[in-house]
Scaffold this active site. Structure first.
Site, short mmCIF file in Angstrom:
data_model
loop_
_atom_site.label_atom_id
_atom_site.label_comp_id
_atom_site.label_asym_id
_atom_site.label_seq_id
_atom_site.Cartn_x
_atom_site.Cartn_y
_atom_site.Cartn_z
N CYS A 142 -10.78 -32.12 -17.30
CA CYS A 142 -11.90 -31.14 -17.50
C CYS A 142 -12.13 -30.16 -16.52
O CYS A 142 -12.37 -29.01 -16.69
CB CYS A 142 -13.18 -32.14 -17.06
SG CYS A 142 -12.90 -33.37 -15.95
N HIS A 225 -18.97 -29.42 -13.49
CA HIS A 225 -17.95 -29.23 -12.31
C HIS A 225 -17.97 -27.73 -12.04
O HIS A 225 -17.98 -26.48 -12.26
CB HIS A 225 -16.64 -29.36 -12.86
CG HIS A 225 -16.39 -30.95 -13.11
ND1 HIS A 225 -17.06 -31.71 -12.89
CD2 HIS A 225 -15.18 -31.30 -13.68
CE1 HIS A 225 -16.57 -33.00 -13.34
NE2 HIS A 225 -15.38 -32.84 -13.66
#
Length: 327
Positions: A142, A225
């Site tokens: 990710c 993130h």
């Protein structure tokens, strides 16, 4: 096309279901999970589904493997079991995997469509070498998926060196991840194998040999993130020129892919709470772009780890493969 979702009850699996629920090309026909979920209605496992998907009965993985009669598979299986399962399925069926099991094999592409869609040509090599009718295409870790979009832009300015510090959301650890007590009032500067993945996957995806070093941390954020990036470039440029390059980067615009969103959006101060849902989670946000010296720059990038960094990225891979008539 009829599709199955493996690992459909986990965080990434549920995101696959959410994103595919009304997809114009791919129809969810089978939801597959562990034996403990076998026979349950999906609405009794995942809170949000309604209608036909909520009423679907979850299959056990063992039963599915006896008769995997679908056009393609999306895999959100844990890496500990994904390897063997995905290889068995790929003998006959295209597999788009979120697991890391096959990412580092030479004939298996790690695809971020805006960055290296041309590497789908490895599918033919993979099929020929392995004697498969299907294939395996992976999407990256990710954090890597978010980072390489920006590095693709910077590669036009001769990318020499990258240092990145990630601030990763709790959801990246899955349902069995950190407890609230561990993460509350805390930053944990350790995510197993994550730094190695970022460093090695980035080079494979970009097809470039550059120096890259990562430090990964877990922070008390639900989704999204954030990454602080420091780059050294081989060409002289300016902050203004780099910002224009980020804002104009849009290689998939004319392909009319259902999951398409502008890949990079510039906001001066990227924040998970404000920006993780841009482009329905498929856009990443770049900001705080600054110059350190003639060749070194810094910036912050933010992306939704479960969408762009996981299920959404894998679906975009399948859409690009379908558009190119590989499936």
């Amino acid at each position: 096309m009829d599709v199955a979702i493996l690992g459909a009850t986990g965080l990434v699996g549920q995101m696959f279901v959410r994103l595919l629920e009304n997809h114009p090309w791919f129809k969810i026909e089978r939801l597959v999970a562990s034996e403990r979920s076998k026979g349950k209605k999906y609405k009794d496992i995942a809170e949000w589904p309604s209608g036909d998907i909520g009423e679907m009965e979850v299959e056990g993985l063992g039963d599915f493997l006896k008769d995997p009669d679908v056009d393609l598979v999306f895999s959100a299986l844990p890496s500990s079991i994904a390897g063997e399962v995905e290889e068995k399925l790929a003998e006959k069926t295209p597999v788009f995997s979120n697991a890391s099991s096959h990412r580092y094999e030479e004939d298996v592409p790690i695809i971020v469509p805006e960055v290296n869609g041309d590497q789908l040509k490895l599918i033919e090599v993979q099929q020929e070498q392995r004697g498969w009718e299907g294939f395996i295409v992976t999407n990256p870790n990710c954090s890597t998926a978010i980072l390489v979009l920006s590095l693709k832009v910077l590669s036009e300015f001769e990318l020499k060196k990258v240092n990145v510090v990630t601030m990763q959301a709790i959801s990246g650890a899955g349902f069995k991840g950190l407890s609230a007590l561990q993460i509350f009032d805390n930053v944990i500067p350790y995510i197993g194998k994550e730094e190695w993945k970022i460093e090695n996957e980035s080079r494979k995806i970009l097809g470039l040999d550059f120096e890259i070093s990562a430090v990964t941390t877990r922070v008390p954020v639900s989704h999204g993130h954030t990454e602080a990036v420091f780059v050294e470039l081989g060409q002289d440029t300016t902050v203004e020129e780099l910002r224009r390059a980020f804002e104009s980067f849009d290689p998939l615009r004319d392909l009319k892919l259902p999951s398409y969103a502008k890949p990079i959006v510039y906001k001066e101060i990227p924040q998970p709470k404000l920006h993780r849902e841009l482009g329905k989670g498929m856009s990443v946000t770049v900001g705080k772009l600054g110059k350190i010296n003639e060749k070194m720059f810094k910036y912050v990038i933010l992306g939704h780890n479960l969408v762009r960094g996981a299920a959404g990225g894998s679906i975009l891979n399948a859409e690009l493969t379908y558009r190119k008539k590989v499936i």
